[in-house]
Write an enzyme that holds these catalytic residues in place. Structure first.
Site, short mmCIF file in Angstrom:
data_model
loop_
_atom_site.label_atom_id
_atom_site.label_comp_id
_atom_site.label_asym_id
_atom_site.label_seq_id
_atom_site.Cartn_x
_atom_site.Cartn_y
_atom_site.Cartn_z
CB CYS A 175 -0.81 0.10 1.00
SG CYS A 175 -1.87 -1.49 1.48
CG HIS A 316 -2.02 4.61 4.72
ND1 HIS A 316 -1.91 4.39 4.04
CD2 HIS A 316 -2.39 3.36 6.17
CE1 HIS A 316 -1.60 3.19 3.71
NE2 HIS A 316 -2.19 2.83 5.32
CG HIS A 353 -6.80 1.17 1.65
ND1 HIS A 353 -5.65 2.44 0.63
CD2 HIS A 353 -5.80 0.35 2.38
CE1 HIS A 353 -4.32 1.65 1.10
NE2 HIS A 353 -4.36 0.65 2.39
#
Length: 424
Positions: A175, A316, A353
């Site tokens: 990620c 994040h 996400h």
């Protein structure tokens, strides 16, 4: 000016995301506080324990790519081409018919580099090839798999599309891939290996296999089929996990003098980059966010700024219990008491996400934040689990901003942090 001192600027941006089919649409949706998360369309999702996500909707690949080429590509590669084209057009180095565009690279072809930032690459290609093999045997296996089935395939495809002969490759760090791709592009220009770098973040793991695996890991937010927009809850006391999304985004980086020589107008400066590893656990972050803190500290040092210079943080912020806690502890370590004063937002609450593409999408949003001087809100943050921090909620907040810190952390302890600065 020495090559080592070269400033790196952003001259073009593009996006194909659940929040919009362009950079402007994506920004406007996120800034308005509208969620792109919904119940997933498709019978293949019917039996999954988690059936929500953020899908790209309404995209027409043939508007950007020749049909003969588009049919060989995975959806994620089609999105990548469209996002890259948009960034190149905004930078005024691409023009004409999308089916056969005219390219005027900002530098010599061997000085133009392409990075495809992705955690998993075109996973659909391998899944489809596997199904074909099991159904029809070896001769049924698609010939396109060795060509378009690898993570670097999009970089190779774009280098041919733009006739650039510099480095073209993939970068993968789960990620954190997008932020790492941005940072490596920064270094490539700063240290003289390229004059311009196109960074394309791309990911499409929104399929039953990845959803099932992440649901089994208890990473995904369950039980929101009746109210999917409420599922992504970064930093909220009731957060239960992240919501998976898919899409692509592209950012064109140039050396300041390269942009100046062609009278390009920079959108912002990419001023700093830091990366590190927790070296702790395959999925869980270090409880104190050790790797994340190191990445933030290195990013500030790389940009030549102090915590007092940071005006805003795009966190994040995925909405996992451990991840959000570790991130804020990392910020407290790296920024000290200043961490409680800096406005924080988590745009994954609106976009979902996007995994490996997230870092590029969020860098794009950071640039828009600097340009518009508006901080997008964090959705669903009704009961902050960390009341000592300044979270932007409810609606976008107007603010005088010169710098934005954008965080990306991932499974395996990967950390990537970039600092964007208003162009002066």
């Amino acid at each position: 000016m020495t090559r080592e001192a070269r400033r790196v600027v952003i001259t073009g941006m593009g996006a194909v995301t659940p929040s919009g089919l362009s950079a402007a649409e994506t920004w406007n949706t996120v800034a308005a506080g509208r969620s792109a998360i919904d119940v997933l369309e498709g019978s293949e999702f019917a039996d999954l324990p988690v059936r929500i996500g953020a899908q790209v909707r309404g995209f027409n690949p043939e508007a950007a790519i020749k049909k003969a080429v588009a049919r060989r590509l995975s959806p994620v590669q089609r999105w990548a081409v469209a996002a890259a084209d948009e960034a190149m057009r905004q930078a005024e180095v691409l023009a004409g018919d999308p089916q056969a565009p005219q390219v005027h690279l900002p530098t010599a072809p061997h000085r133009f580099s392409i990075i495809a930032a992705t955690g998993s690459g075109p996973v659909e290609a391998m899944q489809q090839a596997t199904r074909s093999y099991l159904d029809g045997g070896p001769r049924a296996t698609p010939l396109s798999l060795p060509i378009y089935g690898a993570p670097d395939a999009a970089a190779a495809l774009l280098s041919q599309r733009y006739q650039s002969t510099g480095q073209a490759q993939a970068i993968s760090a789960t990620c954190a891939s997008g932020a790492v791709g941005m940072g490596e592009g920064l270094r490539r220009i700063r240290h003289g290996y390229a004059d311009a770098v196109l960074v394309v973040g791309m990911e499409d793991c929104l399929d039953p296999i990845h959803l099932a695996a992440n649901a089994t890991l208890r990473s995904l937010a369950p039980g929101y089929e009746d109210d999917p927009t409420a599922a992504s809850r970064p930093f909220d006391a009731d957060r239960k996990g992240f919501v998976m999304a898919a899409g692509a985004s592209a950012i064109l980086l140039e050396a300041e003098e390269t942009a100046h020589a062609r009278d390009a107008v920079p959108l912002a400066q990419l001023a700093g980059y830091g990366a590190a590893s927790d070296a702790y656990h395959p999925t869980a972050p270090h409880p104190d966010g050790a790797g994340a803190a190191a990445a933030v500290t290195d990013c500030l040092a790389d940009a030549g700024v102090t915590p007092d210079d940071v005006d805003h943080i795009n966190a994040h912020g995925t909405g996992t219990v451990q991840g959000d806690t570790a991130e804020l502890r990392a910020l407290e370590t790296a920024l000290g008491t200043r961490s409680a004063e800096i406005p924080i937002t988590a745009t994954k609450s609106a976009t979902g996400h996007l995994l490996g593409a997230g870092g590029v999408v969020e860098a794009l949003l950071a640039v828009c934040t600097l340009q518009q001087r508006r901080i997008p809100p964090t959705l669903n943050l009704d009961r902050p689990d960390f009341p000592d921090h300044d979270f932007v909620t409810g609606e976008a907040r107007s603010a005088e901003l010169d710098t934005v810190l954008s965080n990306s952390f991932g499974f395996g302890g990967h950390s990537g942090v970039v600092l964007l600065r208003r162009w002066q």
